[in-house]
Design a protein around this motif. Sequence first.
Motif, short mmCIF file in Angstrom:
data_model
loop_
_atom_site.label_atom_id
_atom_site.label_comp_id
_atom_site.label_asym_id
_atom_site.label_seq_id
_atom_site.Cartn_x
_atom_site.Cartn_y
_atom_site.Cartn_z
N THR A 1 8.79 16.65 -1.28
CA THR A 1 9.62 15.48 -1.03
C THR A 1 8.95 14.23 -1.57
O THR A 1 7.74 14.18 -1.77
CB THR A 1 9.95 15.32 0.46
N ARG A 2 9.79 13.24 -1.80
CA ARG A 2 9.33 11.91 -2.21
C ARG A 2 9.29 11.02 -0.98
O ARG A 2 10.02 11.22 -0.02
CB ARG A 2 10.30 11.35 -3.25
N ILE B 1 11.14 24.54 11.31
CA ILE B 1 10.40 25.29 10.30
C ILE B 1 8.91 25.23 10.62
O ILE B 1 8.37 24.16 10.92
CB ILE B 1 10.68 24.73 8.89
N ASN B 2 8.26 26.36 10.55
CA ASN B 2 6.84 26.44 10.91
C ASN B 2 5.97 26.01 9.74
O ASN B 2 5.40 26.83 9.02
CB ASN B 2 6.48 27.85 11.35
N ILE B 3 5.89 24.69 9.56
CA ILE B 3 5.05 24.15 8.48
C ILE B 3 3.59 24.24 8.89
O ILE B 3 3.20 23.77 9.96
CB ILE B 3 5.45 22.70 8.16
N ASN B 4 2.78 24.86 8.04
CA ASN B 4 1.36 25.04 8.35
C ASN B 4 0.51 23.83 8.01
O ASN B 4 -0.51 23.57 8.66
CB ASN B 4 0.82 26.26 7.60
N LEU B 5 0.93 23.08 6.99
CA LEU B 5 0.11 21.97 6.51
C LEU B 5 0.98 20.98 5.76
O LEU B 5 1.92 21.37 5.06
CB LEU B 5 -0.98 22.51 5.57
N ILE B 6 0.66 19.69 5.90
CA ILE B 6 1.29 18.65 5.11
C ILE B 6 0.23 18.04 4.20
O ILE B 6 -0.83 17.62 4.67
CB ILE B 6 1.92 17.56 5.99
N ILE B 7 0.51 18.02 2.91
CA ILE B 7 -0.38 17.37 1.94
C ILE B 7 0.33 16.12 1.46
O ILE B 7 1.48 16.18 1.02
CB ILE B 7 -0.70 18.30 0.77
N SER B 8 -0.35 14.98 1.55
CA SER B 8 0.28 13.71 1.20
C SER B 8 -0.54 12.94 0.18
O SER B 8 -1.77 12.92 0.23
CB SER B 8 0.46 12.85 2.46
N SER B 9 0.17 12.28 -0.72
CA SER B 9 -0.46 11.25 -1.53
C SER B 9 -1.07 10.22 -0.59
O SER B 9 -0.49 9.90 0.46
CB SER B 9 0.59 10.58 -2.43
N GLN C 1 1.77 30.91 3.33
CA GLN C 1 1.99 29.83 4.27
C GLN C 1 3.12 28.91 3.79
O GLN C 1 3.60 29.04 2.67
CB GLN C 1 0.70 29.04 4.47
N GLU C 2 3.52 28.01 4.67
CA GLU C 2 4.56 27.05 4.35
C GLU C 2 3.95 25.66 4.34
O GLU C 2 3.44 25.18 5.36
CB GLU C 2 5.71 27.15 5.37
N VAL C 3 3.97 25.04 3.18
CA VAL C 3 3.27 23.77 2.95
C VAL C 3 4.26 22.71 2.47
O VAL C 3 5.11 23.00 1.61
CB VAL C 3 2.14 23.95 1.90
N LEU C 4 4.14 21.54 3.03
CA LEU C 4 4.95 20.39 2.60
C LEU C 4 4.07 19.42 1.83
O LEU C 4 2.99 19.04 2.30
CB LEU C 4 5.54 19.68 3.82
N ILE C 5 4.52 19.01 0.64
CA ILE C 5 3.83 17.99 -0.14
C ILE C 5 4.70 16.75 -0.18
O ILE C 5 5.86 16.81 -0.57
CB ILE C 5 3.52 18.47 -1.58
N VAL C 6 4.12 15.62 0.23
CA VAL C 6 4.82 14.32 0.21
C VAL C 6 4.20 13.51 -0.92
O VAL C 6 3.02 13.15 -0.87
CB VAL C 6 4.69 13.58 1.55
#
Length: 208
Positions: A7-8, A46-54, A143-148
């Motif tokens: 996502t942005r 949703i079982n997000i394991n980790l969020i990676i962010s700018s 795993q399920e990872v979200l990148i912002v």
Amino acid sequence: MAKLYLTRHGETEWNVEGRMQGRQNSLLTKRGREQASWLSERLNNININLIISSPSARALETAEIIRGTRDIEIVQDEHFLEINVGDWEGCLKGDIEKKDPDKSLLFWTKPHLFKTTNGEDFYQVRERVLPWLKHILNEYQGQEVLIVTHAIVLKIILSYFNKTPLERLWEGPYIEGTSLTTVEISGEDWKISQCADTSHFKIVPMKL
């Protein structure tokens, strides 16, 4: 099977004003925070394991709103910073077009030919982002990872998954703030199951 959510950051004051942000930052607008809240609701089950962010404040605030009260680690990662546009940062896009029309035209229509002396070109962004993206895909298998992150970084990532050359970077849907792209990954195979989706957006009634 693993899933990568992309996502942005939400809408910012400079987005509204039409200014180039790059490595500089402006605050999320009220709508930007609302956008992040809508995405938080969408991802809540949703079982997000980790969020990676700018590390940019606009992306980090978006990540924190999406996380909400859930116990999910947010890792700041400089690989996912927006393109550095040098002297253009903080400038209105219209002013850039008048002051530097040739370079502006290349930036928006022929990114593979765009060059700069005090920032990054699109090849440099790709060289920064893609090796680390591959590292993340390898490190967090299953795993399920979200990148912002940011619009151009997202376009670079999408061009990788779609196997499209840099000259076609601007093809495809516009990357709205907090739109959701989902990539399903199985071994060496992947599928973009949704791209820049905004179905979680809500209409906010105008106040009289």
